[in-house]
Motif scaffolding. Structure first.
Motif, short mmCIF file in Angstrom:
data_model
loop_
_atom_site.label_atom_id
_atom_site.label_comp_id
_atom_site.label_asym_id
_atom_site.label_seq_id
_atom_site.Cartn_x
_atom_site.Cartn_y
_atom_site.Cartn_z
N ARG A 45 0.85 -1.30 -0.04
CA ARG A 45 0.03 0.11 0.02
C ARG A 45 0.83 1.26 0.03
O ARG A 45 0.56 2.18 -0.71
CB ARG A 45 -1.08 0.06 1.40
CG ARG A 45 -2.09 -1.02 0.99
CD ARG A 45 -2.88 -1.08 2.34
NE ARG A 45 -4.33 -1.53 2.15
CZ ARG A 45 -5.10 -2.22 2.89
NH1 ARG A 45 -4.81 -2.05 4.21
NH2 ARG A 45 -6.09 -2.63 2.66
N ALA A 46 1.74 1.25 0.78
CA ALA A 46 2.90 2.42 0.89
C ALA A 46 3.46 2.57 -0.67
O ALA A 46 3.89 3.79 -0.92
CB ALA A 46 3.79 2.26 1.71
N ALA A 47 3.58 1.67 -1.65
CA ALA A 47 4.27 1.86 -2.61
C ALA A 47 3.28 2.03 -4.00
O ALA A 47 3.46 2.48 -5.10
CB ALA A 47 5.07 0.42 -2.90
N ALA A 48 1.78 1.76 -3.52
CA ALA A 48 0.89 1.97 -4.67
C ALA A 48 0.46 3.18 -4.85
O ALA A 48 -0.48 3.50 -5.94
CB ALA A 48 -0.29 1.01 -4.00
N GLY A 49 1.03 4.07 -4.27
CA GLY A 49 0.41 5.68 -4.64
C GLY A 49 -0.96 6.00 -4.54
O GLY A 49 -1.46 6.47 -5.56
N GLY A 50 -1.74 5.24 -3.67
CA GLY A 50 -3.03 5.63 -3.43
C GLY A 50 -3.89 4.71 -4.27
O GLY A 50 -5.25 4.57 -4.13
N ARG A 51 -3.43 3.77 -5.03
CA ARG A 51 -4.04 2.97 -5.98
C ARG A 51 -4.12 1.50 -5.40
O ARG A 51 -3.76 1.45 -4.06
CB ARG A 51 -3.55 2.67 -7.46
CG ARG A 51 -3.41 3.97 -8.27
CD ARG A 51 -2.77 3.77 -9.58
NE ARG A 51 -1.28 3.70 -9.40
CZ ARG A 51 -0.51 3.31 -10.16
NH1 ARG A 51 -0.87 3.20 -11.38
NH2 ARG A 51 0.90 3.20 -9.92
N ASP A 52 -4.71 0.47 -5.93
CA ASP A 52 -5.42 -0.69 -5.44
C ASP A 52 -3.91 -1.37 -5.26
O ASP A 52 -3.01 -1.57 -6.18
CB ASP A 52 -6.49 -1.20 -5.88
CG ASP A 52 -7.83 -0.59 -5.85
OD1 ASP A 52 -7.76 0.20 -4.74
OD2 ASP A 52 -8.67 -0.84 -6.44
N VAL A 53 -4.16 -2.73 -4.56
CA VAL A 53 -2.89 -3.82 -4.63
C VAL A 53 -3.72 -4.98 -4.90
O VAL A 53 -4.86 -5.51 -4.48
CB VAL A 53 -2.57 -3.68 -2.86
CG1 VAL A 53 -1.60 -5.10 -2.95
CG2 VAL A 53 -1.85 -2.80 -2.61
N ARG A 54 -3.08 -5.53 -5.95
CA ARG A 54 -3.34 -6.75 -6.32
C ARG A 54 -2.67 -8.07 -5.93
O ARG A 54 -1.54 -8.14 -5.62
CB ARG A 54 -3.26 -6.84 -7.91
CG ARG A 54 -3.82 -8.32 -8.65
CD ARG A 54 -3.78 -8.06 -10.11
NE ARG A 54 -2.37 -7.72 -10.29
CZ ARG A 54 -2.04 -6.89 -11.45
NH1 ARG A 54 -2.97 -6.23 -12.08
NH2 ARG A 54 -0.89 -6.81 -11.69
N ILE A 55 -3.60 -9.04 -5.36
CA ILE A 55 -3.02 -10.40 -4.80
C ILE A 55 -2.97 -11.34 -5.98
O ILE A 55 -3.88 -11.70 -6.56
CB ILE A 55 -3.76 -10.92 -3.67
CG1 ILE A 55 -4.00 -9.73 -2.67
CG2 ILE A 55 -3.15 -12.25 -3.06
CD1 ILE A 55 -2.54 -9.21 -1.82
N GLY A 56 -1.67 -11.56 -6.32
CA GLY A 56 -1.19 -12.33 -7.65
C GLY A 56 -1.34 -13.67 -7.73
O GLY A 56 -1.55 -14.34 -8.70
#
Length: 215
Positions: free
Chosen positions: A139-150
């Protein structure tokens, strides 16, 4: 708020997300590509194998939701490479010099190594971390966008068990694998936490979407 999403994750009728016997020559073990043929046949998936064209129906409509709004990905060690890749200092994943993720990508492994910056915007970071710790980093690296669990299936199961998944798109493929790694083990009553929608496609697969209940 940043959401945690799973997209295009294929399982067999008996709930396996990958087969048995993973190796460099068989990334999905004895399952081969059977779990993913539905996606490769779409306009979204055809370029994965260097093809043009592809179908534009229901399967493609679901498949193309994989990328918009994603700012980081989390994946397991088994998605990044075959068993033993940690012993190969030159291994940089299955995808060649330009991986398709184009975001910070966090690989969960008990043997971390220095980060790898690839062409096209993907940087692999290697973490020995629990799901909640990995999600904070992503989340800290996502720049406010969503995180995908791949994926793979163990990572999907762990994040579901920890209550960290907001949206999940699973694709049930009409095959029986019999062995491999199952998604559903230990997730009894998962349906109580999600609104579930089911869409059957002409290709024979069934799309299941899970959205976390808000109350």
């Amino acid at each position: 708020m940043t959401r945690t999403r799973i997209h295009n994750f294929s399982i067999s009728l008996d709930g396996f997300g990958t087969g048995e016997g993973l190796s460099r020559d068989a990334p999905f073990g004895h399952a081969g590509e059977r779990l993913h043929e539905w996606m490769i046949a779409t306009r979204f998936g055809a370029p994965i194998l260097g093809r043009t064209g592809g179908t534009a129906g229901v399967d493609n409509a679901f498949a193309q939701q994989h990328e918009p709004g994603i700012g980081a990905e989390i994946m397991g060690a088994g998605k990044f490479g075959p068993p033993g890749w940690q012993d190969d200092a030159d291994w940089t994943g299955w995808w060649g010099p330009t991986p398709p993720f184009r975001t910070p990508t966090f690989v969960l492994t008990h043997r971390p190594r220095p980060s790898i910056t690839m062409e096209g915007g993907t940087t692999f970071h290697f973490l020995d971390a629990a799901p909640d710790e990995a999600l904070r980093a992503a989340r800290a690296a996502a720049g406010g966008r969503d995180v995908r669990i791949g994926g793979g299936p163990t990572v999907v199961r762990d994040f579901l068990a920890a209550g960290l998944v907001d949206h999940m798109h699973l694709v049930q493929v009409p095959i029986v694998l019999g062995r491999g790694v199952r998604v559903w083990d230990g997730l009894e009553a998962l349906e109580e936490d999600y609104e579930i929608e089911v869409v059957s496609a002409p290709s024979g697969v069934t799309h299941l979407t899970f959205d976390r209940r808000t109350s």
